[in-house]
Write a protein that holds these residues in place. Structure first.
Motif, mmCIF file in Angstrom:
data_model
loop_
_atom_site.group_PDB
_atom_site.id
_atom_site.type_symbol
_atom_site.label_atom_id
_atom_site.label_comp_id
_atom_site.label_asym_id
_atom_site.label_seq_id
_atom_site.Cartn_x
_atom_site.Cartn_y
_atom_site.Cartn_z
ATOM 1 N N GLN A 340 0.824 -1.224 0.000
ATOM 2 C CA GLN A 340 0.000 0.000 0.000
ATOM 3 C C GLN A 340 0.856 1.271 0.000
ATOM 4 O O GLN A 340 0.353 2.358 -0.295
ATOM 5 N N ASP A 341 2.127 1.133 0.321
ATOM 6 C CA ASP A 341 3.042 2.283 0.398
ATOM 7 C C ASP A 341 3.715 2.461 -0.963
ATOM 8 O O ASP A 341 4.704 1.795 -1.291
ATOM 9 N N LEU A 342 3.177 3.392 -1.771
ATOM 10 C CA LEU A 342 3.660 3.576 -3.135
ATOM 11 C C LEU A 342 5.129 3.993 -3.176
ATOM 12 O O LEU A 342 5.901 3.507 -3.998
ATOM 13 N N GLU A 343 5.522 4.916 -2.318
ATOM 14 C CA GLU A 343 6.898 5.392 -2.334
ATOM 15 C C GLU A 343 7.876 4.267 -1.997
ATOM 16 O O GLU A 343 8.947 4.159 -2.574
ATOM 17 N N ARG A 344 7.481 3.419 -1.062
ATOM 18 C CA ARG A 344 8.340 2.281 -0.704
ATOM 19 C C ARG A 344 8.446 1.316 -1.880
ATOM 20 O O ARG A 344 9.520 0.777 -2.164
ATOM 21 N N MET A 345 7.341 1.102 -2.586
ATOM 22 C CA MET A 345 7.375 0.225 -3.757
ATOM 23 C C MET A 345 8.302 0.796 -4.831
ATOM 24 O O MET A 345 9.054 0.061 -5.484
ATOM 25 N N LYS A 346 8.255 2.126 -5.027
ATOM 26 C CA LYS A 346 9.139 2.751 -6.020
ATOM 27 C C LYS A 346 10.605 2.536 -5.653
ATOM 28 O O LYS A 346 11.447 2.271 -6.517
ATOM 29 N N ASP A 347 10.909 2.651 -4.353
ATOM 30 C CA ASP A 347 12.282 2.420 -3.896
ATOM 31 C C ASP A 347 12.734 0.998 -4.216
ATOM 32 O O ASP A 347 13.859 0.773 -4.690
ATOM 33 N N VAL A 348 11.859 0.027 -3.927
ATOM 34 C CA VAL A 348 12.199 -1.374 -4.174
ATOM 35 C C VAL A 348 12.485 -1.598 -5.653
ATOM 36 O O VAL A 348 13.487 -2.236 -6.025
ATOM 37 N N PHE A 349 11.632 -1.084 -6.525
ATOM 38 C CA PHE A 349 11.820 -1.278 -7.964
ATOM 39 C C PHE A 349 13.043 -0.518 -8.480
ATOM 40 O O PHE A 349 13.768 -1.009 -9.352
ATOM 41 N N ARG A 350 13.275 0.669 -7.944
ATOM 42 C CA ARG A 350 14.422 1.468 -8.389
ATOM 43 C C ARG A 350 15.738 0.796 -7.990
ATOM 44 O O ARG A 350 16.685 0.747 -8.774
ATOM 45 N N ILE A 351 15.776 0.246 -6.784
ATOM 46 C CA ILE A 351 17.017 -0.365 -6.273
ATOM 47 C C ILE A 351 17.298 -1.713 -6.934
ATOM 48 O O ILE A 351 18.423 -1.986 -7.370
ATOM 49 N N PHE A 352 16.287 -2.572 -7.052
ATOM 50 C CA PHE A 352 16.518 -3.950 -7.482
ATOM 51 C C PHE A 352 16.194 -4.217 -8.946
ATOM 52 O O PHE A 352 16.606 -5.234 -9.492
ATOM 53 N N GLN A 353 15.398 -3.336 -9.583
ATOM 54 C CA GLN A 353 15.081 -3.472 -11.014
ATOM 55 C C GLN A 353 14.576 -4.883 -11.366
ATOM 56 O O GLN A 353 15.121 -5.559 -12.241
ATOM 57 N N PRO A 354 13.527 -5.385 -10.689
ATOM 58 C CA PRO A 354 13.036 -6.730 -11.003
ATOM 59 C C PRO A 354 12.484 -6.821 -12.420
ATOM 60 O O PRO A 354 11.846 -5.886 -12.906
ATOM 61 N N LYS A 355 12.747 -7.928 -13.076
ATOM 62 C CA LYS A 355 12.254 -8.156 -14.429
ATOM 63 C C LYS A 355 11.005 -9.030 -14.456
ATOM 64 O O LYS A 355 10.241 -8.997 -15.417
#
Length: 606
Positions: A340-355
């Protein structure tokens, strides 16, 4: 008794038996009156044979065998040892003694030694067997399957003092085994005789020892056994026994999963590896029942990194330790975060770049979500939107949403929110390079909130077992089955599809409760009552897997079907989600109306 002293006694005993064999041979040869000329020959022949025989028996390791488990192999070894003893002794006597030993004596000595020494070895097994038969106060067990595996089980149960049951009969469908003895235990017929034999022999435990047959056949046998009063057990897969992964003591109770009767799923390993191998894979809800199994199975396909994302720290800690232990070379990243935490989700995707993203995080408990609709919307709708939009923004290749059959013509808030989640990923697929797909299936046995643990708890407390309605039916699948098909469906993704898993035939919940009571060793309606409590808010009698407008198409997998994508506009849906976001904390009636606006076939509005 120490092995050294025991061996000495056995050697001396065998020397006596060898001497006895030679004496009998001479007595038979000379009609019970050995001539004086041959008496010295007998003494010399006996002395030579005892020395040679002792050496031969030691050489063939006759004193290192456990004779209560004697079989054909031991018989062959006895024949070898006796043949060497008799031949060498006879040749020595030919060279050293006159008159020559009659050849007929040699033949009779050979016969006598095989019979007497062999009989001595098997006598202990017979006496031990009869002792246990006579002295045991164990429960009577029926073994289904008189093959190699059934023999292993019979040996263990017969000669293990700590075993709680004793095998009294075999059942086997091979007509050539009928009325024969296997391990001293009679084979009394095929599966059609199970009920009669169980009653006649007062069977308290049935052990299914047929690891090589199909799950369908096992299910059919279990269905017959359910009509007895015996508790059912089943042995592990034979491969596990061969590889030493489990011991015979790991014979387990028959579980409800065994009743489904479905053979193992065939998966396209190459197709899965192509989109998972060497990729960064993110699993949301990784600590849950489905999410954790996704992690276990994805790890086999060697992703470059596996990100375990979940809101509960304990569950993520547990699955991280398990995966690390089983796959020490795999890079694992545990992430504690709320979808539910959009900013936290953005951090996760920015750091790890999941495919590759598997989105399993969701609130799934129907009655609880009826009481807390705002939480269902925030987690299932807004959470899905956040993760999906991040996948789009950071150019993930594939996004797989774990959905539910309750999303079809929903009567519950939970089902309606999962349908909105499907609409979100389908609409986003129309504007994104990421392939967004959903996989829809029914109930999974053993998952959190599943009816099975609830029933087991009620049975453990002595009942009653509560069922909401006598006609309620559900589709069921095991967690590993469901997850294998979810991963496989991801390989078929072209974008926007809803994949539907073949769940087999629907099962009546009351039948499930009845089976579980019987599998626990009780009689439904006698030992454990079944009470009907009425349907709970949001429930319906049966679930559907497909909306009428979706149609259905085949895939290359015989248990995965595909529904056509919806044509909803991404921009229009995004506006509706924003509107829902503004009113989510208002009165429940207002929230339900807003949900119904998004999902017109949502029938629960009060």
């Amino acid at each position: 008794m120490k092995f050294g002293s025991r061996k000495t006694i056995l050697v001396l005993l065998d020397m006596v038996l060898i001497c006895l064999s030679i004496l009998i041979a001479y007595l038979l040869r000379f009609d019970l009156h050995i001539p004086h000329a041959y008496l010295n020959q007998f003494i010399a022949y006996a002395a030579v044979s005892m020395i040679v025989g002792s050496a031969s028996l030691i050489y063939f390791k006759m004193y290192k065998r456990v004779w209560e488990y004697a079989s054909i192999g031991e018989v062959i070894t006895i024949i070898k040892a006796v043949l060497v003893t008799c031949t060498v002794s006879y040749l020595i006597m030919l060279l050293l003694h006159e008159p020559r030993v009659p050849f007929s004596v040699y033949v009779r000595v050979l016969e006598n030694m095989i019979l007497i020494i062999g009989a001595s070895r098997f006598l202990w097994r017979v006496l031990r067997d009869k002792y246990y038969k006579k002295k045991t106060n164990k429960k009577n067990a029926l073994i289904i399957g008189a093959g190699d595996c059934g023999i292993i089980i019979a040996k263990e149960l017969k000669f293990n003092p700590s075993a709680p049951v004793y095998p009294v009969a075999f059942i086997d469908d091979d007509p050539f085994k009928y009325k024969h003895l296997v391990m001293g235990i009679p084979v009394l017929g095929g599966r059609n005789e199970i009920i009669r034999i169980a009653e006649l022999y007062e069977i308290e435990e049935i052990i299914i020892a047929m690891p090589s047959v199909s799950k369908v056949e096992v299910s059919e046998i279990i269905d017959i056994c359910k009509h007895t009063k015996a508790k059912m057990k089943i042995i592990p897969r034979i491969n596990d026994l061969i590889e030493g992964k489990v011991s015979i003591n790991a014979i387990r109770d028959v579980q409800v999963e065994d009743l489904l009767g479905r053979d193992p799923i065939n998966v396209d390993l190459d197709g899965i590896a192509n989109y998972v191998q060497d990729k960064v894979v993110l699993v949301t809800g990784a600590g849950g029942s489905i999410g954790s199994e996704l992690c276990r199975q994805i790890a086999h396909f060697q992703p470059s990194k596996l990100i375990l994302l979940g809101h509960g720290e304990n569950s993520i800690y547990v699955i991280e330790k398990e995966i690390s232990r089983k796959f020490p070379a795999l890079k694992i990243e545990p992430v504690i975060a709320d979808v539910q935490d959009l900013e936290r989700m953005k951090d996760v995707f920015r750091i790890f770049q999941p495919k590759v993203v598997f989105h399993a995080a969701a609130h799934k408990h129907v009655p609880l979500m009826e009481r807390n609709p705002a939480e269902a919307i925030k987690n299932n709708v807004f959470g899905t939107r956040n993760v999906a939009e991040c996948a789009h923004q950071y150019k993930a290749e594939r996004f797989v949403l774990v959905s539910t059959d309750k999303a079809v013509n929903p009567t519950s808030v939970m089902g309606a929110t999962k349908r909105i989640a499907e609409l979100i990923i389908q609409s986003l697929d129309r504007v994104s390079q990421t392939k967004f797909v959903a996989v829809r299936f029914g109930n999974v046995l053993g998952s959190r909130g599943s009816v099975i643990p609830h029933f087991k708890e009620q049975i453990a407390l002595g009942g009653p077992v509560t069922v909401t309605h006598p006609e309620m039916v559900r589709y069921f699948m095991t967690i590993p089955e469901a997850v294998q098909l979810v991963i496989q469906a991801g390989a078929f993704a072209k974008g926007g599809e809803v994949f539907i898993l073949d769940m087999g035939d629907p099962v009546k919940i009351v039948d499930l409760a009845t089976d579980l009571i019987r599998l626990s060793g009780f009689e439904p309606g006698v030992d454990i009552e079944i009470n009907f409590t009425g349907m709970r808010p949001g429930e319906k009698l049966y679930e559907e897997l497909l909306l009428s407008e979706e149609g259905i198409g085949n895939t290359t997998h015989d248990r995965i079907f595909v529904g056509s994508p919806s044509k909803i506009s991404h921009s229009e849906l995004a506006k509706e989600i924003v509107r829902l976001e503004k009113i989510v904390c208002e009165e429940q009636g207002t929230v339900r109306e807003a949900v119904k606006h998004l999902v017109p076939n949502f029938s629960n509005v009060g």
